[in-house]
Scaffold this motif. Structure first.
Motif, PDB file in Angstrom:
ATOM      1  N   SER A 112       0.870  -1.185   0.000  1.00 39.16           N
ATOM      2  CA  SER A 112       0.000   0.000   0.000  1.00 39.16           C
ATOM      3  C   SER A 112       0.900   1.227   0.000  1.00 39.16           C
ATOM      4  O   SER A 112       2.119   1.117   0.038  1.00 39.16           O
ATOM      5  N   TYR A 118      -2.301   7.787   0.161  1.00 39.50           N
ATOM      6  CA  TYR A 118      -3.215   6.834  -0.464  1.00 39.50           C
ATOM      7  C   TYR A 118      -2.729   6.542  -1.887  1.00 39.50           C
ATOM      8  O   TYR A 118      -2.314   7.463  -2.601  1.00 39.50           O
ATOM      9  N   PRO A 121      -5.480   1.871  -6.597  1.00 42.57           N
ATOM     10  CA  PRO A 121      -5.045   0.506  -6.906  1.00 42.57           C
ATOM     11  C   PRO A 121      -4.372   0.441  -8.282  1.00 42.57           C
ATOM     12  O   PRO A 121      -4.908   0.963  -9.258  1.00 42.57           O
ATOM     13  N   PRO A 141      -6.731  -3.660 -12.836  1.00 44.52           N
ATOM     14  CA  PRO A 141      -6.741  -2.480 -11.961  1.00 44.52           C
ATOM     15  C   PRO A 141      -6.997  -1.231 -12.794  1.00 44.52           C
ATOM     16  O   PRO A 141      -6.955  -1.308 -14.021  1.00 44.52           O
ATOM     17  N   ALA A 170      -1.946  -0.444  -3.446  1.00 40.42           N
ATOM     18  CA  ALA A 170      -3.339  -0.031  -3.264  1.00 40.42           C
ATOM     19  C   ALA A 170      -3.588   0.489  -1.863  1.00 40.42           C
ATOM     20  O   ALA A 170      -3.122  -0.097  -0.884  1.00 40.42           O
ATOM     21  N   GLY A 171      -4.298   1.601  -1.780  1.00 44.16           N
ATOM     22  CA  GLY A 171      -4.794   2.077  -0.493  1.00 44.16           C
ATOM     23  C   GLY A 171      -3.719   2.719   0.374  1.00 44.16           C
ATOM     24  O   GLY A 171      -2.666   3.144  -0.100  1.00 44.16           O
ATOM     25  N   SER A 180      -9.905  -0.955  -2.778  1.00 43.29           N
ATOM     26  CA  SER A 180      -8.594  -1.605  -2.943  1.00 43.29           C
ATOM     27  C   SER A 180      -8.712  -3.116  -2.750  1.00 43.29           C
ATOM     28  O   SER A 180      -8.145  -3.908  -3.504  1.00 43.29           O
ATOM     29  N   THR A 183     -10.484  -4.732  -5.713  1.00 43.15           N
ATOM     30  CA  THR A 183      -9.603  -4.759  -6.885  1.00 43.15           C
ATOM     31  C   THR A 183      -8.624  -5.925  -6.771  1.00 43.15           C
ATOM     32  O   THR A 183      -8.370  -6.649  -7.736  1.00 43.15           O
TER      33      THR A 183
END
Ligand code: ZN
Length: 315
Positions: A112, A118, A121, A141, A170-171, A180, A183
Motif C-alpha cells: 500500500s 493513499y 489501486p 486495476p 493499493a490504499g 482496494s 480490486t
C-alpha cells in the motif's frame, strides 16, 4: 525473536503452475493481508490446478508494531536475496527466496502507500515482458505501470531467478478500504483463471482494459503551509491543471501546484500540513489520454458491482 514466516499452501487436485501471493513485506502495508484472507475463502484445492502459496504477512515484526521496517530499522524490500546468518531482514529475505520464490513461476506481491498517503489501486511490472503485461491487464486495476526495478527488491531478485512478478499497490498503510480490497480479490482470481488454475464462469468479463503508463512524476510542495488537495488519486489531470494549492495559515501567499503532464493521479498525501519538499502527488503519464476518465469509471464500476465478491462462497 527469530525469523520465521507463516504460510498456507493450496495444493490443487490437478497439476499446474506454482505461484505465490504475499503481503506486508512492509509491515504497516496490510491491505494485502485482507485481500489474501478473502481470496483463500473463495478457493478449494479440490477444484484447483497447480499450487498457490499464500503469505499474508511476510514481515510479522513490522506488522505487530505497525511499522514498515524490522526492529533494527532495516527495509526488508531492500534486503534480497539475504543470507542465513545476516540481520533479521536478511534472514527473512533468505527464507522467502529459498522456501517460496525458488519454487514458483509467478508471484503477486501486495503493498500500500506509506502512512498518511493513499495509492489508487495499480499493478506495477518490469518493462519489456509482453506475457507479464497480459497478466497485469487481465488483473484489471485502474492503471498498469511498467518501470525499472529497484536493486535489492523482491522483484529484482525474482527476475534474476526467472520468476515473473506482479506488484500491486493499493490504499493506505494501516487501513483497509473496500475498493482496494475488491480490486485485489477480483484481480488475483482473474489471474488464476487466466493461468488455468481455476475454472469458473462466474467472474464476469474484465470490461475495459486498464490505463497504461511507463512514466510517473512526483509533485512536491513548493513551500511549507496548508495544502488543499484538488485532484486526489483517481483524478484525470491535464498538463497545466492546478492539482493542489498551498498557502500560509491565514490563506495568504497561495502557490499553485500544476500538473506537468496529461495523466492520472495514482497517489496523494492525506496530510494537509506540509513542509517544503513534501511529496504531494504521484501522477502517471498515460497513453490514449482522451478516454481515460470514462474508462476509469467503467473499471471502478466493474470492480465494485461484482456481487460474487461479496459472498463467502467457494468458486
Ligand atoms: Zn511497500
Amino acid at each position: 525473536m527469530q525469523a520465521n514466516m507463516e504460510v498456507r499452501v493450496f495444493h490443487g487436485k490437478r497439476t499446474g503452475p506454482t505461484i505465490f501471493v504475499s503481503a506486508a513485506i512492509h509491515g504497516d502495508e496490510i491491505i494485502g493481508t485482507e485481500i489474501i484472507r478473502r481470496v483463500m475463502k473463495k478457493l478449494h484445492p479440490g477444484r484447483m490446478s497447480g499450487t498457490v502459496i499464500f503469505v499474508p504477512v511476510v514481515n510479522m515484526f513490522g506488522f505487530i508494531t505497525h511499522s514498515r521496517y524490522l526492529p533494527d530499522r532495516r527495509d526488508l524490500n531492500r534486503s534480497f536475496p539475504g543470507t542465513e546468518k545476516g540481520s533479521l531482514a536478511s534472514q527473512l529475505a533468505n527464507i522467502f527466496s529459498t522456501e517460496i520464490i525458488d519454487h514458483c513461476s509467478l508471484g503477486i506481491d501486495i503493498h500500500s502507500a506509506a502512512q498518511h498517503r493513499y495509492n489508487l489501486p495499480q499493478i506495477r511490472i518490469a518493462s519489456g515482458n509482453p506475457e507479464l503485461r497480459e497478466l497485469a491487464l487481465e488483473f484489471g486495476p485502474p492503471v498498469v505501470i511498467e518501470a525499472e526495478l529497484r536493486p535489492g527488491s523482491l522483484r529484482a531478485l525474482a527476475r534474476e531467478a526467472g520468476v515473473d512478478m506482479l506488484l500491486m499497490e493499493a490504499g493506505e498503510a494501516l487501513r483497509f478500504d473496500e475498493f482496494s480490497v475488491l480490486t485485489g480479490v477480483n484481480g488475483i482470481l482473474r489471474v488464476l483463471k487466466k493461468l488455468g488454475m481455476i475454472d469458473t464462469k462466474r467472474l464476469g468479463k474484465r470490461g475495459v482494459p486498464p490505463a497504461q503508463a511507463t512514466r510517473t512524476v512526483w509533485l512536491r510542495s513548493t513551500r511549507g503551509g496548508i495544502c488543499r488537495m484538488i485532484s486526489p488519486s483517481g483524478s484525470k489531470v491535464h498538463k497545466g491543471d492546478m492539482v493542489a494549492c498551498i498557502s500560509d495559515i491565514f490563506g495568504d501567499g497561495e502557490e499553485a501546484i500544476l500538473s506537468p503532464v496529461d495523466g492520472i493521479v495514482i497517489g496523494h498525501s492525506n496530510l494537509p500540513v506540509v513542509n517544503q519538499g513534501d511529496a504531494l502527488l504521484h501522477i502517471a503519464e498515460v497513453r490514449i489520454f482522451d478516454t481515460v476518465g470514462e474508462r476509469l469509471e467503467k473499471i471502478e464500476d466493474a470492480i465494485t458491482s461484482n456481487q460474487l465478491l461479496d459472498e463467502d462462497e467457494v468458486i
